[in-house]
Motif scaffolding. Structure first.
Motif, PDB file in Angstrom:
ATOM      1  N   SER A 165      32.411  43.154  27.334  1.00 44.32           N
ATOM      2  CA  SER A 165      33.512  42.799  26.444  1.00 44.32           C
ATOM      3  C   SER A 165      33.083  42.936  24.984  1.00 44.32           C
ATOM      4  O   SER A 165      32.592  43.987  24.584  1.00 44.32           O
ATOM      5  CB  SER A 165      34.010  41.385  26.780  1.00 44.32           C
TER       6      SER A 165
ATOM      7  N   SER B 117      33.303  47.167  29.813  1.00 48.55           N
ATOM      8  CA  SER B 117      34.614  46.679  29.361  1.00 48.55           C
ATOM      9  C   SER B 117      34.635  46.428  27.863  1.00 48.55           C
ATOM     10  O   SER B 117      35.098  45.387  27.398  1.00 48.55           O
ATOM     11  CB  SER B 117      34.991  45.401  30.119  1.00 48.55           C
TER      12      SER B 117
ATOM     13  N   ALA C  18      34.027  49.727  33.516  1.00 49.09           N
ATOM     14  CA  ALA C  18      35.120  48.777  33.288  1.00 49.09           C
ATOM     15  C   ALA C  18      35.739  48.451  34.637  1.00 49.09           C
ATOM     16  O   ALA C  18      35.421  49.073  35.659  1.00 49.09           O
ATOM     17  CB  ALA C  18      36.169  49.369  32.344  1.00 49.09           C
ATOM     18  N   GLY C  19      36.649  47.481  34.613  1.00 51.23           N
ATOM     19  CA  GLY C  19      37.462  47.190  35.781  1.00 51.23           C
ATOM     20  C   GLY C  19      38.710  48.066  35.775  1.00 51.23           C
ATOM     21  O   GLY C  19      38.781  49.074  35.083  1.00 51.23           O
TER      22      GLY C  19
ATOM     23  N   ASP D   1      41.858  44.416  33.744  1.00 54.08           N
ATOM     24  CA  ASP D   1      41.019  44.953  32.682  1.00 54.08           C
ATOM     25  C   ASP D   1      41.733  46.032  31.866  1.00 54.08           C
ATOM     26  O   ASP D   1      41.086  46.827  31.180  1.00 54.08           O
ATOM     27  CB  ASP D   1      39.722  45.522  33.264  1.00 54.08           C
TER      28      ASP D   1
ATOM     29  N   GLN E 125      34.224  52.797  37.544  1.00 52.95           N
ATOM     30  CA  GLN E 125      35.282  51.799  37.423  1.00 52.95           C
ATOM     31  C   GLN E 125      35.318  50.975  38.701  1.00 52.95           C
ATOM     32  O   GLN E 125      35.467  51.514  39.805  1.00 52.95           O
ATOM     33  CB  GLN E 125      36.630  52.487  37.199  1.00 52.95           C
TER      34      GLN E 125
ATOM     35  N   GLY F 108      37.800  43.212  37.996  1.00 52.94           N
ATOM     36  CA  GLY F 108      38.359  42.622  36.791  1.00 52.94           C
ATOM     37  C   GLY F 108      37.452  42.809  35.589  1.00 52.94           C
ATOM     38  O   GLY F 108      36.706  43.793  35.494  1.00 52.94           O
ATOM     39  N   HIS F 109      37.470  41.828  34.698  1.00 53.67           N
ATOM     40  CA  HIS F 109      36.748  41.929  33.421  1.00 53.67           C
ATOM     41  C   HIS F 109      35.328  41.397  33.611  1.00 53.67           C
ATOM     42  O   HIS F 109      35.017  40.253  33.262  1.00 53.67           O
ATOM     43  CB  HIS F 109      37.509  41.133  32.360  1.00 53.67           C
TER      44      HIS F 109
END
Length: 443
Positions: A275, A298, A363-364, A370, A418, A422-423
């Motif tokens: 993030s 992400s 990432a998700g 995401d 991927q 999720g995140h």
């Protein structure tokens, strides 16, 4: 007097904050307003609304509306000449791009950045994942004699196998203090080994740099931390460093401490983040060539995702009160009156600064929560950066087509996957570790 719904909501949120948080919020607003005034900007555009699909500025998650924007040229010098060799990239174009990110996006590290004095404050032996380990906790005190009202003590902890034959590679993560947990109900532990246990089982050490100990993630606290020490009582100028650049600088200082440990292979230290810390991990890879590999999860806009795509988070979000401090003041101009299409760089150019070193980007999915970080936008940026690896004699991204979920693209020196978790980075750790072992020649 009538007030808008946005202002009303903001006032309600402010009233619900603890007194200290209210003060930070007010200070951040004052600081942001001072920067806008200095830039001659009335205000920035609203960002995307990620909460209401009915809002006029609702975040877009429809690929058909994301656009296919032209990107700033990666292999063309400022004077219009094409980059034709690795030497031209290293001697000319790379420096041009780094200078643009310095000036327009992340800010410059000042000559007044403080010296850091490291000391080991604790050491312990333990067993993790059935492996005897040595654990160390370090504190890095910033020299604040030139600015006594500001301070920073950088927190670093790391773990290495106790009985390894030779020096081990280590992955350093941007993270939180020991014992930290997010507010709300406790979550049950995930099944299977933790990322730390997976790293140890595969011959790695692991470490955590507490990002907020370098610089608080708060525009209201720019007067302290390493940024505050460097400013010496003044406000930031438009090209002064933001928090992302400070975190990356802090990772470089952590490298200084790790490289002197005789059990760690300084040629194989990597950086990881998720993030906003994924943004920081990518900035670290771009600016700090000592890091041998990166794991960027992400990271979204301001990280690996293309600014020019209309998907998830937008420039207005990055320039708002909760995130503006991540960037140089000049960055605010691209949320008003300029736009992302006026920005002389995009995320593919940031990724390219990491070449020719290996980097894993992930990432998700949109469906698992995401979408805000625009996963496909990160893949497209990685694809657009790939020619630099090839120019430097390394294979770039192994596919030009966006892979299906759960299908890794790890055959090149840029890797992508991927997941459906999720995140988080948790679901990509096993794939990253396999990629890192291959890149490091670990059999």
């Amino acid at each position: 007097m009538r007030i808008g719904a946005g202002l009303y909501l903001g006032l309600l949120m402010l009233a619900a904050m603890p007194a200290s948080a209210q003060q930070d919020y007010r200070e951040a607003e004052i600081d942001r307003r001072a920067m806008l005034d200095r830039l001659g900007i009335a205000d920035t555009r609203p960002g995307a609304d990620g909460f209401s699909a009915q809002a006029p500025n609702a975040a877009n998650y429809d690929e058909a509306r994301a656009g296919d924007p032209a990107l700033p040229p990666l292999l063309v010098l400022a004077d219009g000449r094409r980059v034709m060799s690795a030497a031209m990239w290293r001697r000319q174009r790379r420096g041009e791009i780094a200078g643009l990110f310095d000036r327009e996006v992340y800010g410059r590290i000042p000559a007044t950045a403080p010296r850091i004095a490291w000391k080991v404050v604790r050491e312990a032996r333990a067993t993790e994942a059935g492996i005897p380990v040595v654990k160390r906790w370090l504190e890095g005190a910033a020299d604040n004699r030139a600015a006594p009202t500001a301070s920073a003590v950088i927190l670093l902890r790391y773990t290495v196998p106790a009985n390894a034959k030779g020096r081990v590679p280590l992955i350093l993560s941007f993270g939180f203090p020991e014992g930290f947990r997010f507010p709300g109900p406790s979550r049950p532990p995930e099944p299977g080994p933790t990322p730390d246990e997976q790293l140890l089982a595969n011959g790695f050490g692991y470490g955590v740099l507490v990002a907020n100990s370098v610089q608080a993630d708060n525009g209201g606290q720019l007067g302290t931390g390493v940024i505050g020490i460097s400013l010496r009582g003044k406000r930031r100028g438009p090209e002064d460093w933001g928090v992302l650049r400070a975190w990356a600088w802090g990772a470089d200082r952590a490298f200084d401490a790790l490289m002197v440990d005789p059990g760690i292979d300084a040629r194989r230290i990597g950086i990881e983040g998720l993030s906003r810390y994924g943004k920081a991990a990518l900035v670290t890879m771009a600016y700090n060539p000592r890091f041998a590999i990166g794991f960027v999860g992400s990271s979204g806009a301001g990280g690996a995702a293309l600014y020019r795509r209309n998907f998830g988070e937008r420039m207005g979000n990055l320039a708002a009160g909760g995130e503006y401090h991540w960037f140089a003041g000049n960055f605010l101009r691209y949320a008003g009156p300029k736009t992302e299409f006026d920005l002389p760089v995009d995320a593919h150019m940031l990724i390219a600064l990491a070449a020719p070193r290996p980097i894993f980007i992930g990432a998700g999915t949109v469906e698992t929560g995401d979408g805000w970080v625009d996963p496909k936008g990160s893949f497209l940026a990685a694809r657009a950066a790939s020619p630099i690896w090839e120019l430097l004699g390394k294979p770039g991204l192994s596919t030009a087509t966006f892979p299906p979920e759960l299908v890794p693209a790890t055959e090149g020196t840029i890797a992508w996957r991927q997941h459906r978790g999720g995140h988080n980075n948790r679901d990509n750790w096993p794939t990253f570790i396999r990629f890192a072992r291959e890149q490091f020649g670990m059999r």
